[in-house]
Design a protein around this motif. Structure first.
Motif, PDB file in Angstrom:
ATOM      1  N   GLY A 104       0.803  -1.226   0.000  1.00 25.99           N
ATOM      2  CA  GLY A 104       0.000   0.000   0.000  1.00 25.99           C
ATOM      3  C   GLY A 104       0.831   1.269   0.000  1.00 25.99           C
ATOM      4  N   LYS A 105       2.149   1.157  -0.108  1.00 26.49           N
ATOM      5  CA  LYS A 105       3.029   2.335  -0.121  1.00 26.49           C
ATOM      6  C   LYS A 105       3.056   2.924  -1.531  1.00 26.49           C
ATOM      7  CE  LYS A 105       4.357   1.220   4.077  1.00 26.49           C
ATOM      8  NZ  LYS A 105       4.745   1.943   5.238  1.00 26.49           N
ATOM      9  N   VAL A 106       3.178   4.255  -1.619  1.00 24.58           N
ATOM     10  CA  VAL A 106       3.032   4.935  -2.909  1.00 24.58           C
ATOM     11  C   VAL A 106       4.322   5.583  -3.402  1.00 24.58           C
ATOM     12  CG1 VAL A 106       0.557   5.325  -2.658  1.00 24.58           C
ATOM     13  CG2 VAL A 106       2.144   7.044  -1.797  1.00 24.58           C
ATOM     14  N   ALA A 107       4.422   5.689  -4.734  1.00 25.86           N
ATOM     15  CA  ALA A 107       5.522   6.390  -5.400  1.00 25.86           C
ATOM     16  C   ALA A 107       4.969   7.035  -6.661  1.00 25.86           C
ATOM     17  CB  ALA A 107       6.648   5.422  -5.746  1.00 25.86           C
ATOM     18  N   LEU A 108       5.668   8.071  -7.139  1.00 25.89           N
ATOM     19  CA  LEU A 108       5.253   8.808  -8.330  1.00 25.89           C
ATOM     20  C   LEU A 108       6.109   8.428  -9.537  1.00 25.89           C
ATOM     21  CD1 LEU A 108       4.921  12.414  -6.842  1.00 25.89           C
ATOM     22  CD2 LEU A 108       3.075  10.798  -7.342  1.00 25.89           C
ATOM     23  N   TYR A 109       5.468   8.433 -10.706  1.00 24.76           N
ATOM     24  CA  TYR A 109       6.176   8.169 -11.955  1.00 24.76           C
ATOM     25  C   TYR A 109       5.696   9.155 -13.005  1.00 24.76           C
ATOM     26  CZ  TYR A 109       7.855   4.036  -9.687  1.00 24.76           C
ATOM     27  OH  TYR A 109       8.476   3.193  -8.799  1.00 24.76           O
ATOM     28  N   ALA A 110       6.645   9.859 -13.609  1.00 31.88           N
ATOM     29  CA  ALA A 110       6.329  10.826 -14.658  1.00 31.88           C
ATOM     30  C   ALA A 110       5.718  10.112 -15.855  1.00 31.88           C
ATOM     31  CB  ALA A 110       7.596  11.567 -15.072  1.00 31.88           C
ATOM     32  N   MET A 111       4.697  10.714 -16.432  1.00 32.84           N
ATOM     33  CA  MET A 111       3.959  10.070 -17.522  1.00 32.84           C
ATOM     34  C   MET A 111       4.825   9.750 -18.734  1.00 32.84           C
ATOM     35  SD  MET A 111       1.721  13.387 -18.812  1.00 32.84           S
ATOM     36  CE  MET A 111       0.726  12.500 -19.970  1.00 32.84           C
ATOM     37  N   GLU A 112       5.944  10.453 -18.893  1.00 28.71           N
ATOM     38  CA  GLU A 112       6.818  10.203 -20.041  1.00 28.71           C
ATOM     39  C   GLU A 112       7.913   9.181 -19.737  1.00 28.71           C
ATOM     40  OE1 GLU A 112       8.683  13.640 -17.783  1.00 28.71           O
ATOM     41  OE2 GLU A 112       6.652  12.977 -18.226  1.00 28.71           O
ATOM     42  N   SER A 113       7.971   8.681 -18.507  1.00 28.87           N
ATOM     43  CA  SER A 113       9.060   7.780 -18.102  1.00 28.87           C
ATOM     44  C   SER A 113       8.847   6.343 -18.578  1.00 28.87           C
ATOM     45  CB  SER A 113       9.213   7.789 -16.578  1.00 28.87           C
ATOM     46  OG  SER A 113       8.117   7.141 -15.964  1.00 28.87           O
ATOM     47  N   ASP A 114       9.954   5.631 -18.703  1.00 26.74           N
ATOM     48  CA  ASP A 114       9.887   4.214 -19.075  1.00 26.74           C
ATOM     49  C   ASP A 114       9.173   3.411 -17.993  1.00 26.74           C
ATOM     50  OD1 ASP A 114      11.224   4.686 -21.452  1.00 26.74           O
ATOM     51  OD2 ASP A 114      13.189   4.171 -20.629  1.00 26.74           O
ATOM     52  N   GLU A 115       9.389   3.777 -16.719  1.00 29.85           N
ATOM     53  CA  GLU A 115       8.730   3.069 -15.612  1.00 29.85           C
ATOM     54  C   GLU A 115       7.210   3.210 -15.713  1.00 29.85           C
ATOM     55  OE1 GLU A 115      12.733   4.500 -14.008  1.00 29.85           O
ATOM     56  OE2 GLU A 115      11.135   5.389 -15.184  1.00 29.85           O
ATOM     57  N   TYR A 116       6.742   4.427 -16.030  1.00 31.97           N
ATOM     58  CA  TYR A 116       5.300   4.667 -16.187  1.00 31.97           C
ATOM     59  C   TYR A 116       4.760   3.744 -17.295  1.00 31.97           C
ATOM     60  CZ  TYR A 116       0.879   7.125 -17.007  1.00 31.97           C
ATOM     61  OH  TYR A 116      -0.454   7.429 -17.153  1.00 31.97           O
ATOM     62  N   LYS A 117       5.450   3.729 -18.414  1.00 30.36           N
ATOM     63  CA  LYS A 117       5.002   2.912 -19.552  1.00 30.36           C
ATOM     64  C   LYS A 117       4.989   1.427 -19.193  1.00 30.36           C
ATOM     65  CE  LYS A 117       6.432   6.358 -22.858  1.00 30.36           C
ATOM     66  NZ  LYS A 117       7.637   7.160 -22.788  1.00 30.36           N
ATOM     67  N   ALA A 118       5.951   0.991 -18.365  1.00 27.63           N
ATOM     68  CA  ALA A 118       6.001  -0.416 -17.952  1.00 27.63           C
ATOM     69  C   ALA A 118       4.777  -0.777 -17.109  1.00 27.63           C
ATOM     70  CB  ALA A 118       7.285  -0.699 -17.179  1.00 27.63           C
ATOM     71  N   PHE A 119       4.325   0.143 -16.258  1.00 33.48           N
ATOM     72  CA  PHE A 119       3.129  -0.130 -15.448  1.00 33.48           C
ATOM     73  C   PHE A 119       1.897  -0.338 -16.334  1.00 33.48           C
ATOM     74  CE2 PHE A 119       5.415   1.988 -11.842  1.00 33.48           C
ATOM     75  CZ  PHE A 119       5.398   0.892 -10.987  1.00 33.48           C
ATOM     76  N   LEU A 120       1.856   0.322 -17.479  1.00 35.73           N
ATOM     77  CA  LEU A 120       0.695   0.217 -18.369  1.00 35.73           C
ATOM     78  C   LEU A 120       0.535  -1.172 -18.976  1.00 35.73           C
ATOM     79  CD1 LEU A 120       0.865   3.644 -20.252  1.00 35.73           C
ATOM     80  CD2 LEU A 120      -0.367   3.068 -18.153  1.00 35.73           C
ATOM     81  N   THR A 121       1.608  -1.948 -18.975  1.00 38.56           N
ATOM     82  CA  THR A 121       1.549  -3.298 -19.554  1.00 38.56           C
ATOM     83  C   THR A 121       1.762  -4.402 -18.522  1.00 38.56           C
ATOM     84  OG1 THR A 121       3.899  -3.209 -20.128  1.00 38.56           O
ATOM     85  CG2 THR A 121       2.336  -2.454 -21.809  1.00 38.56           C
ATOM     86  N   ASP A 122       1.875  -4.032 -17.256  1.00 44.03           N
ATOM     87  CA  ASP A 122       2.121  -5.009 -16.190  1.00 44.03           C
ATOM     88  C   ASP A 122       0.805  -5.708 -15.829  1.00 44.03           C
ATOM     89  OD1 ASP A 122       2.640  -6.413 -13.828  1.00 44.03           O
ATOM     90  OD2 ASP A 122       3.983  -4.859 -13.051  1.00 44.03           O
ATOM     91  N   ALA A 123       0.732  -6.985 -16.136  1.00 46.53           N
ATOM     92  CA  ALA A 123      -0.494  -7.749 -15.878  1.00 46.53           C
ATOM     93  C   ALA A 123      -0.697  -8.056 -14.395  1.00 46.53           C
ATOM     94  CB  ALA A 123      -0.458  -9.058 -16.674  1.00 46.53           C
ATOM     95  N   ASN A 124       0.315  -7.802 -13.571  1.00 46.41           N
ATOM     96  CA  ASN A 124       0.225  -8.129 -12.147  1.00 46.41           C
ATOM     97  C   ASN A 124      -0.365  -7.019 -11.288  1.00 46.41           C
ATOM     98  OD1 ASN A 124       1.431 -10.717 -12.432  1.00 46.41           O
ATOM     99  ND2 ASN A 124       3.396  -9.697 -12.705  1.00 46.41           N
ATOM    100  N   ILE A 125      -0.672  -5.894 -11.883  1.00 47.50           N
ATOM    101  CA  ILE A 125      -1.265  -4.794 -11.113  1.00 47.50           C
ATOM    102  C   ILE A 125      -2.564  -4.336 -11.768  1.00 47.50           C
ATOM    103  CG2 ILE A 125       0.917  -3.937 -10.163  1.00 47.50           C
ATOM    104  CD1 ILE A 125       0.728  -1.656 -12.206  1.00 47.50           C
ATOM    105  N   LYS A 126      -3.408  -3.788 -10.937  1.00 48.03           N
ATOM    106  CA  LYS A 126      -4.659  -3.209 -11.423  1.00 48.03           C
ATOM    107  C   LYS A 126      -4.366  -1.772 -11.845  1.00 48.03           C
ATOM    108  CE  LYS A 126      -9.288  -1.982  -9.933  1.00 48.03           C
ATOM    109  NZ  LYS A 126     -10.212  -1.900  -8.805  1.00 48.03           N
TER     110      LYS A 126
END
Length: 136
Positions: A104-126
């Protein structure tokens, strides 16, 4: 007391977010705004705080709640419904995605970052979108 945190969730930038790359919120005059407080708390301490921590600590700072009153104030604060970080200007206006990890801990990711883009395709998270600023 109800748990107001999210787990394994990524809040995407709102569909009507006006920026194409993330911006750091700025204070307005003497007043430190909610987005500035949220940004500083999360960006300076990734994965240290939960959504509940961020929401309450920003409320406490803006309302000058002394440390000795925080526990009682926190219980009263969460006894009423509270908007989650999907309503934060960080995702609605400033271009930041918010990741809630398995604890439940939070972090920020810039919309243009590679990390942000990786979250968009990660099937393990909602994935959910930040709330729109305007009605469609």
């Amino acid at each position: 007391m109800k748990d107001h945190n999210h787990y394994n969730v990524f809040i995407e930038v709102a569909e009507d977010c006006p920026v194409s790359k993330a911006e750091i919120p700025k204070a307005k005059g003497e007043s430190i705004t909610v987005p500035v407080l949220q940004y500083e708390m999360i960006a300076n301490h990734p994965y240290r705080y939960t959504q509940e921590d961020v929401l309450f600590e920003v409320f406490a700072a803006r309302n000058h709640i002394p440390d000795q009153e925080k526990q009682a104030s926190r219980e009263a604060f969460f006894s009423k419904g509270q908007a989650c970080l999907r309503t934060s200007s960080l995702g609605k206006r400033y271009g930041w995605g918010i990741h809630h990890d398995q604890n439940g801990k939070v972090a920020l990711y810039a919309m243009e970052s590679d990390e942000y883009k990786a979250f968009l395709t990660d099937a393990n998270i909602k994935r959910v979108k930040a709330m729109r600023s305007s009605k469609a």
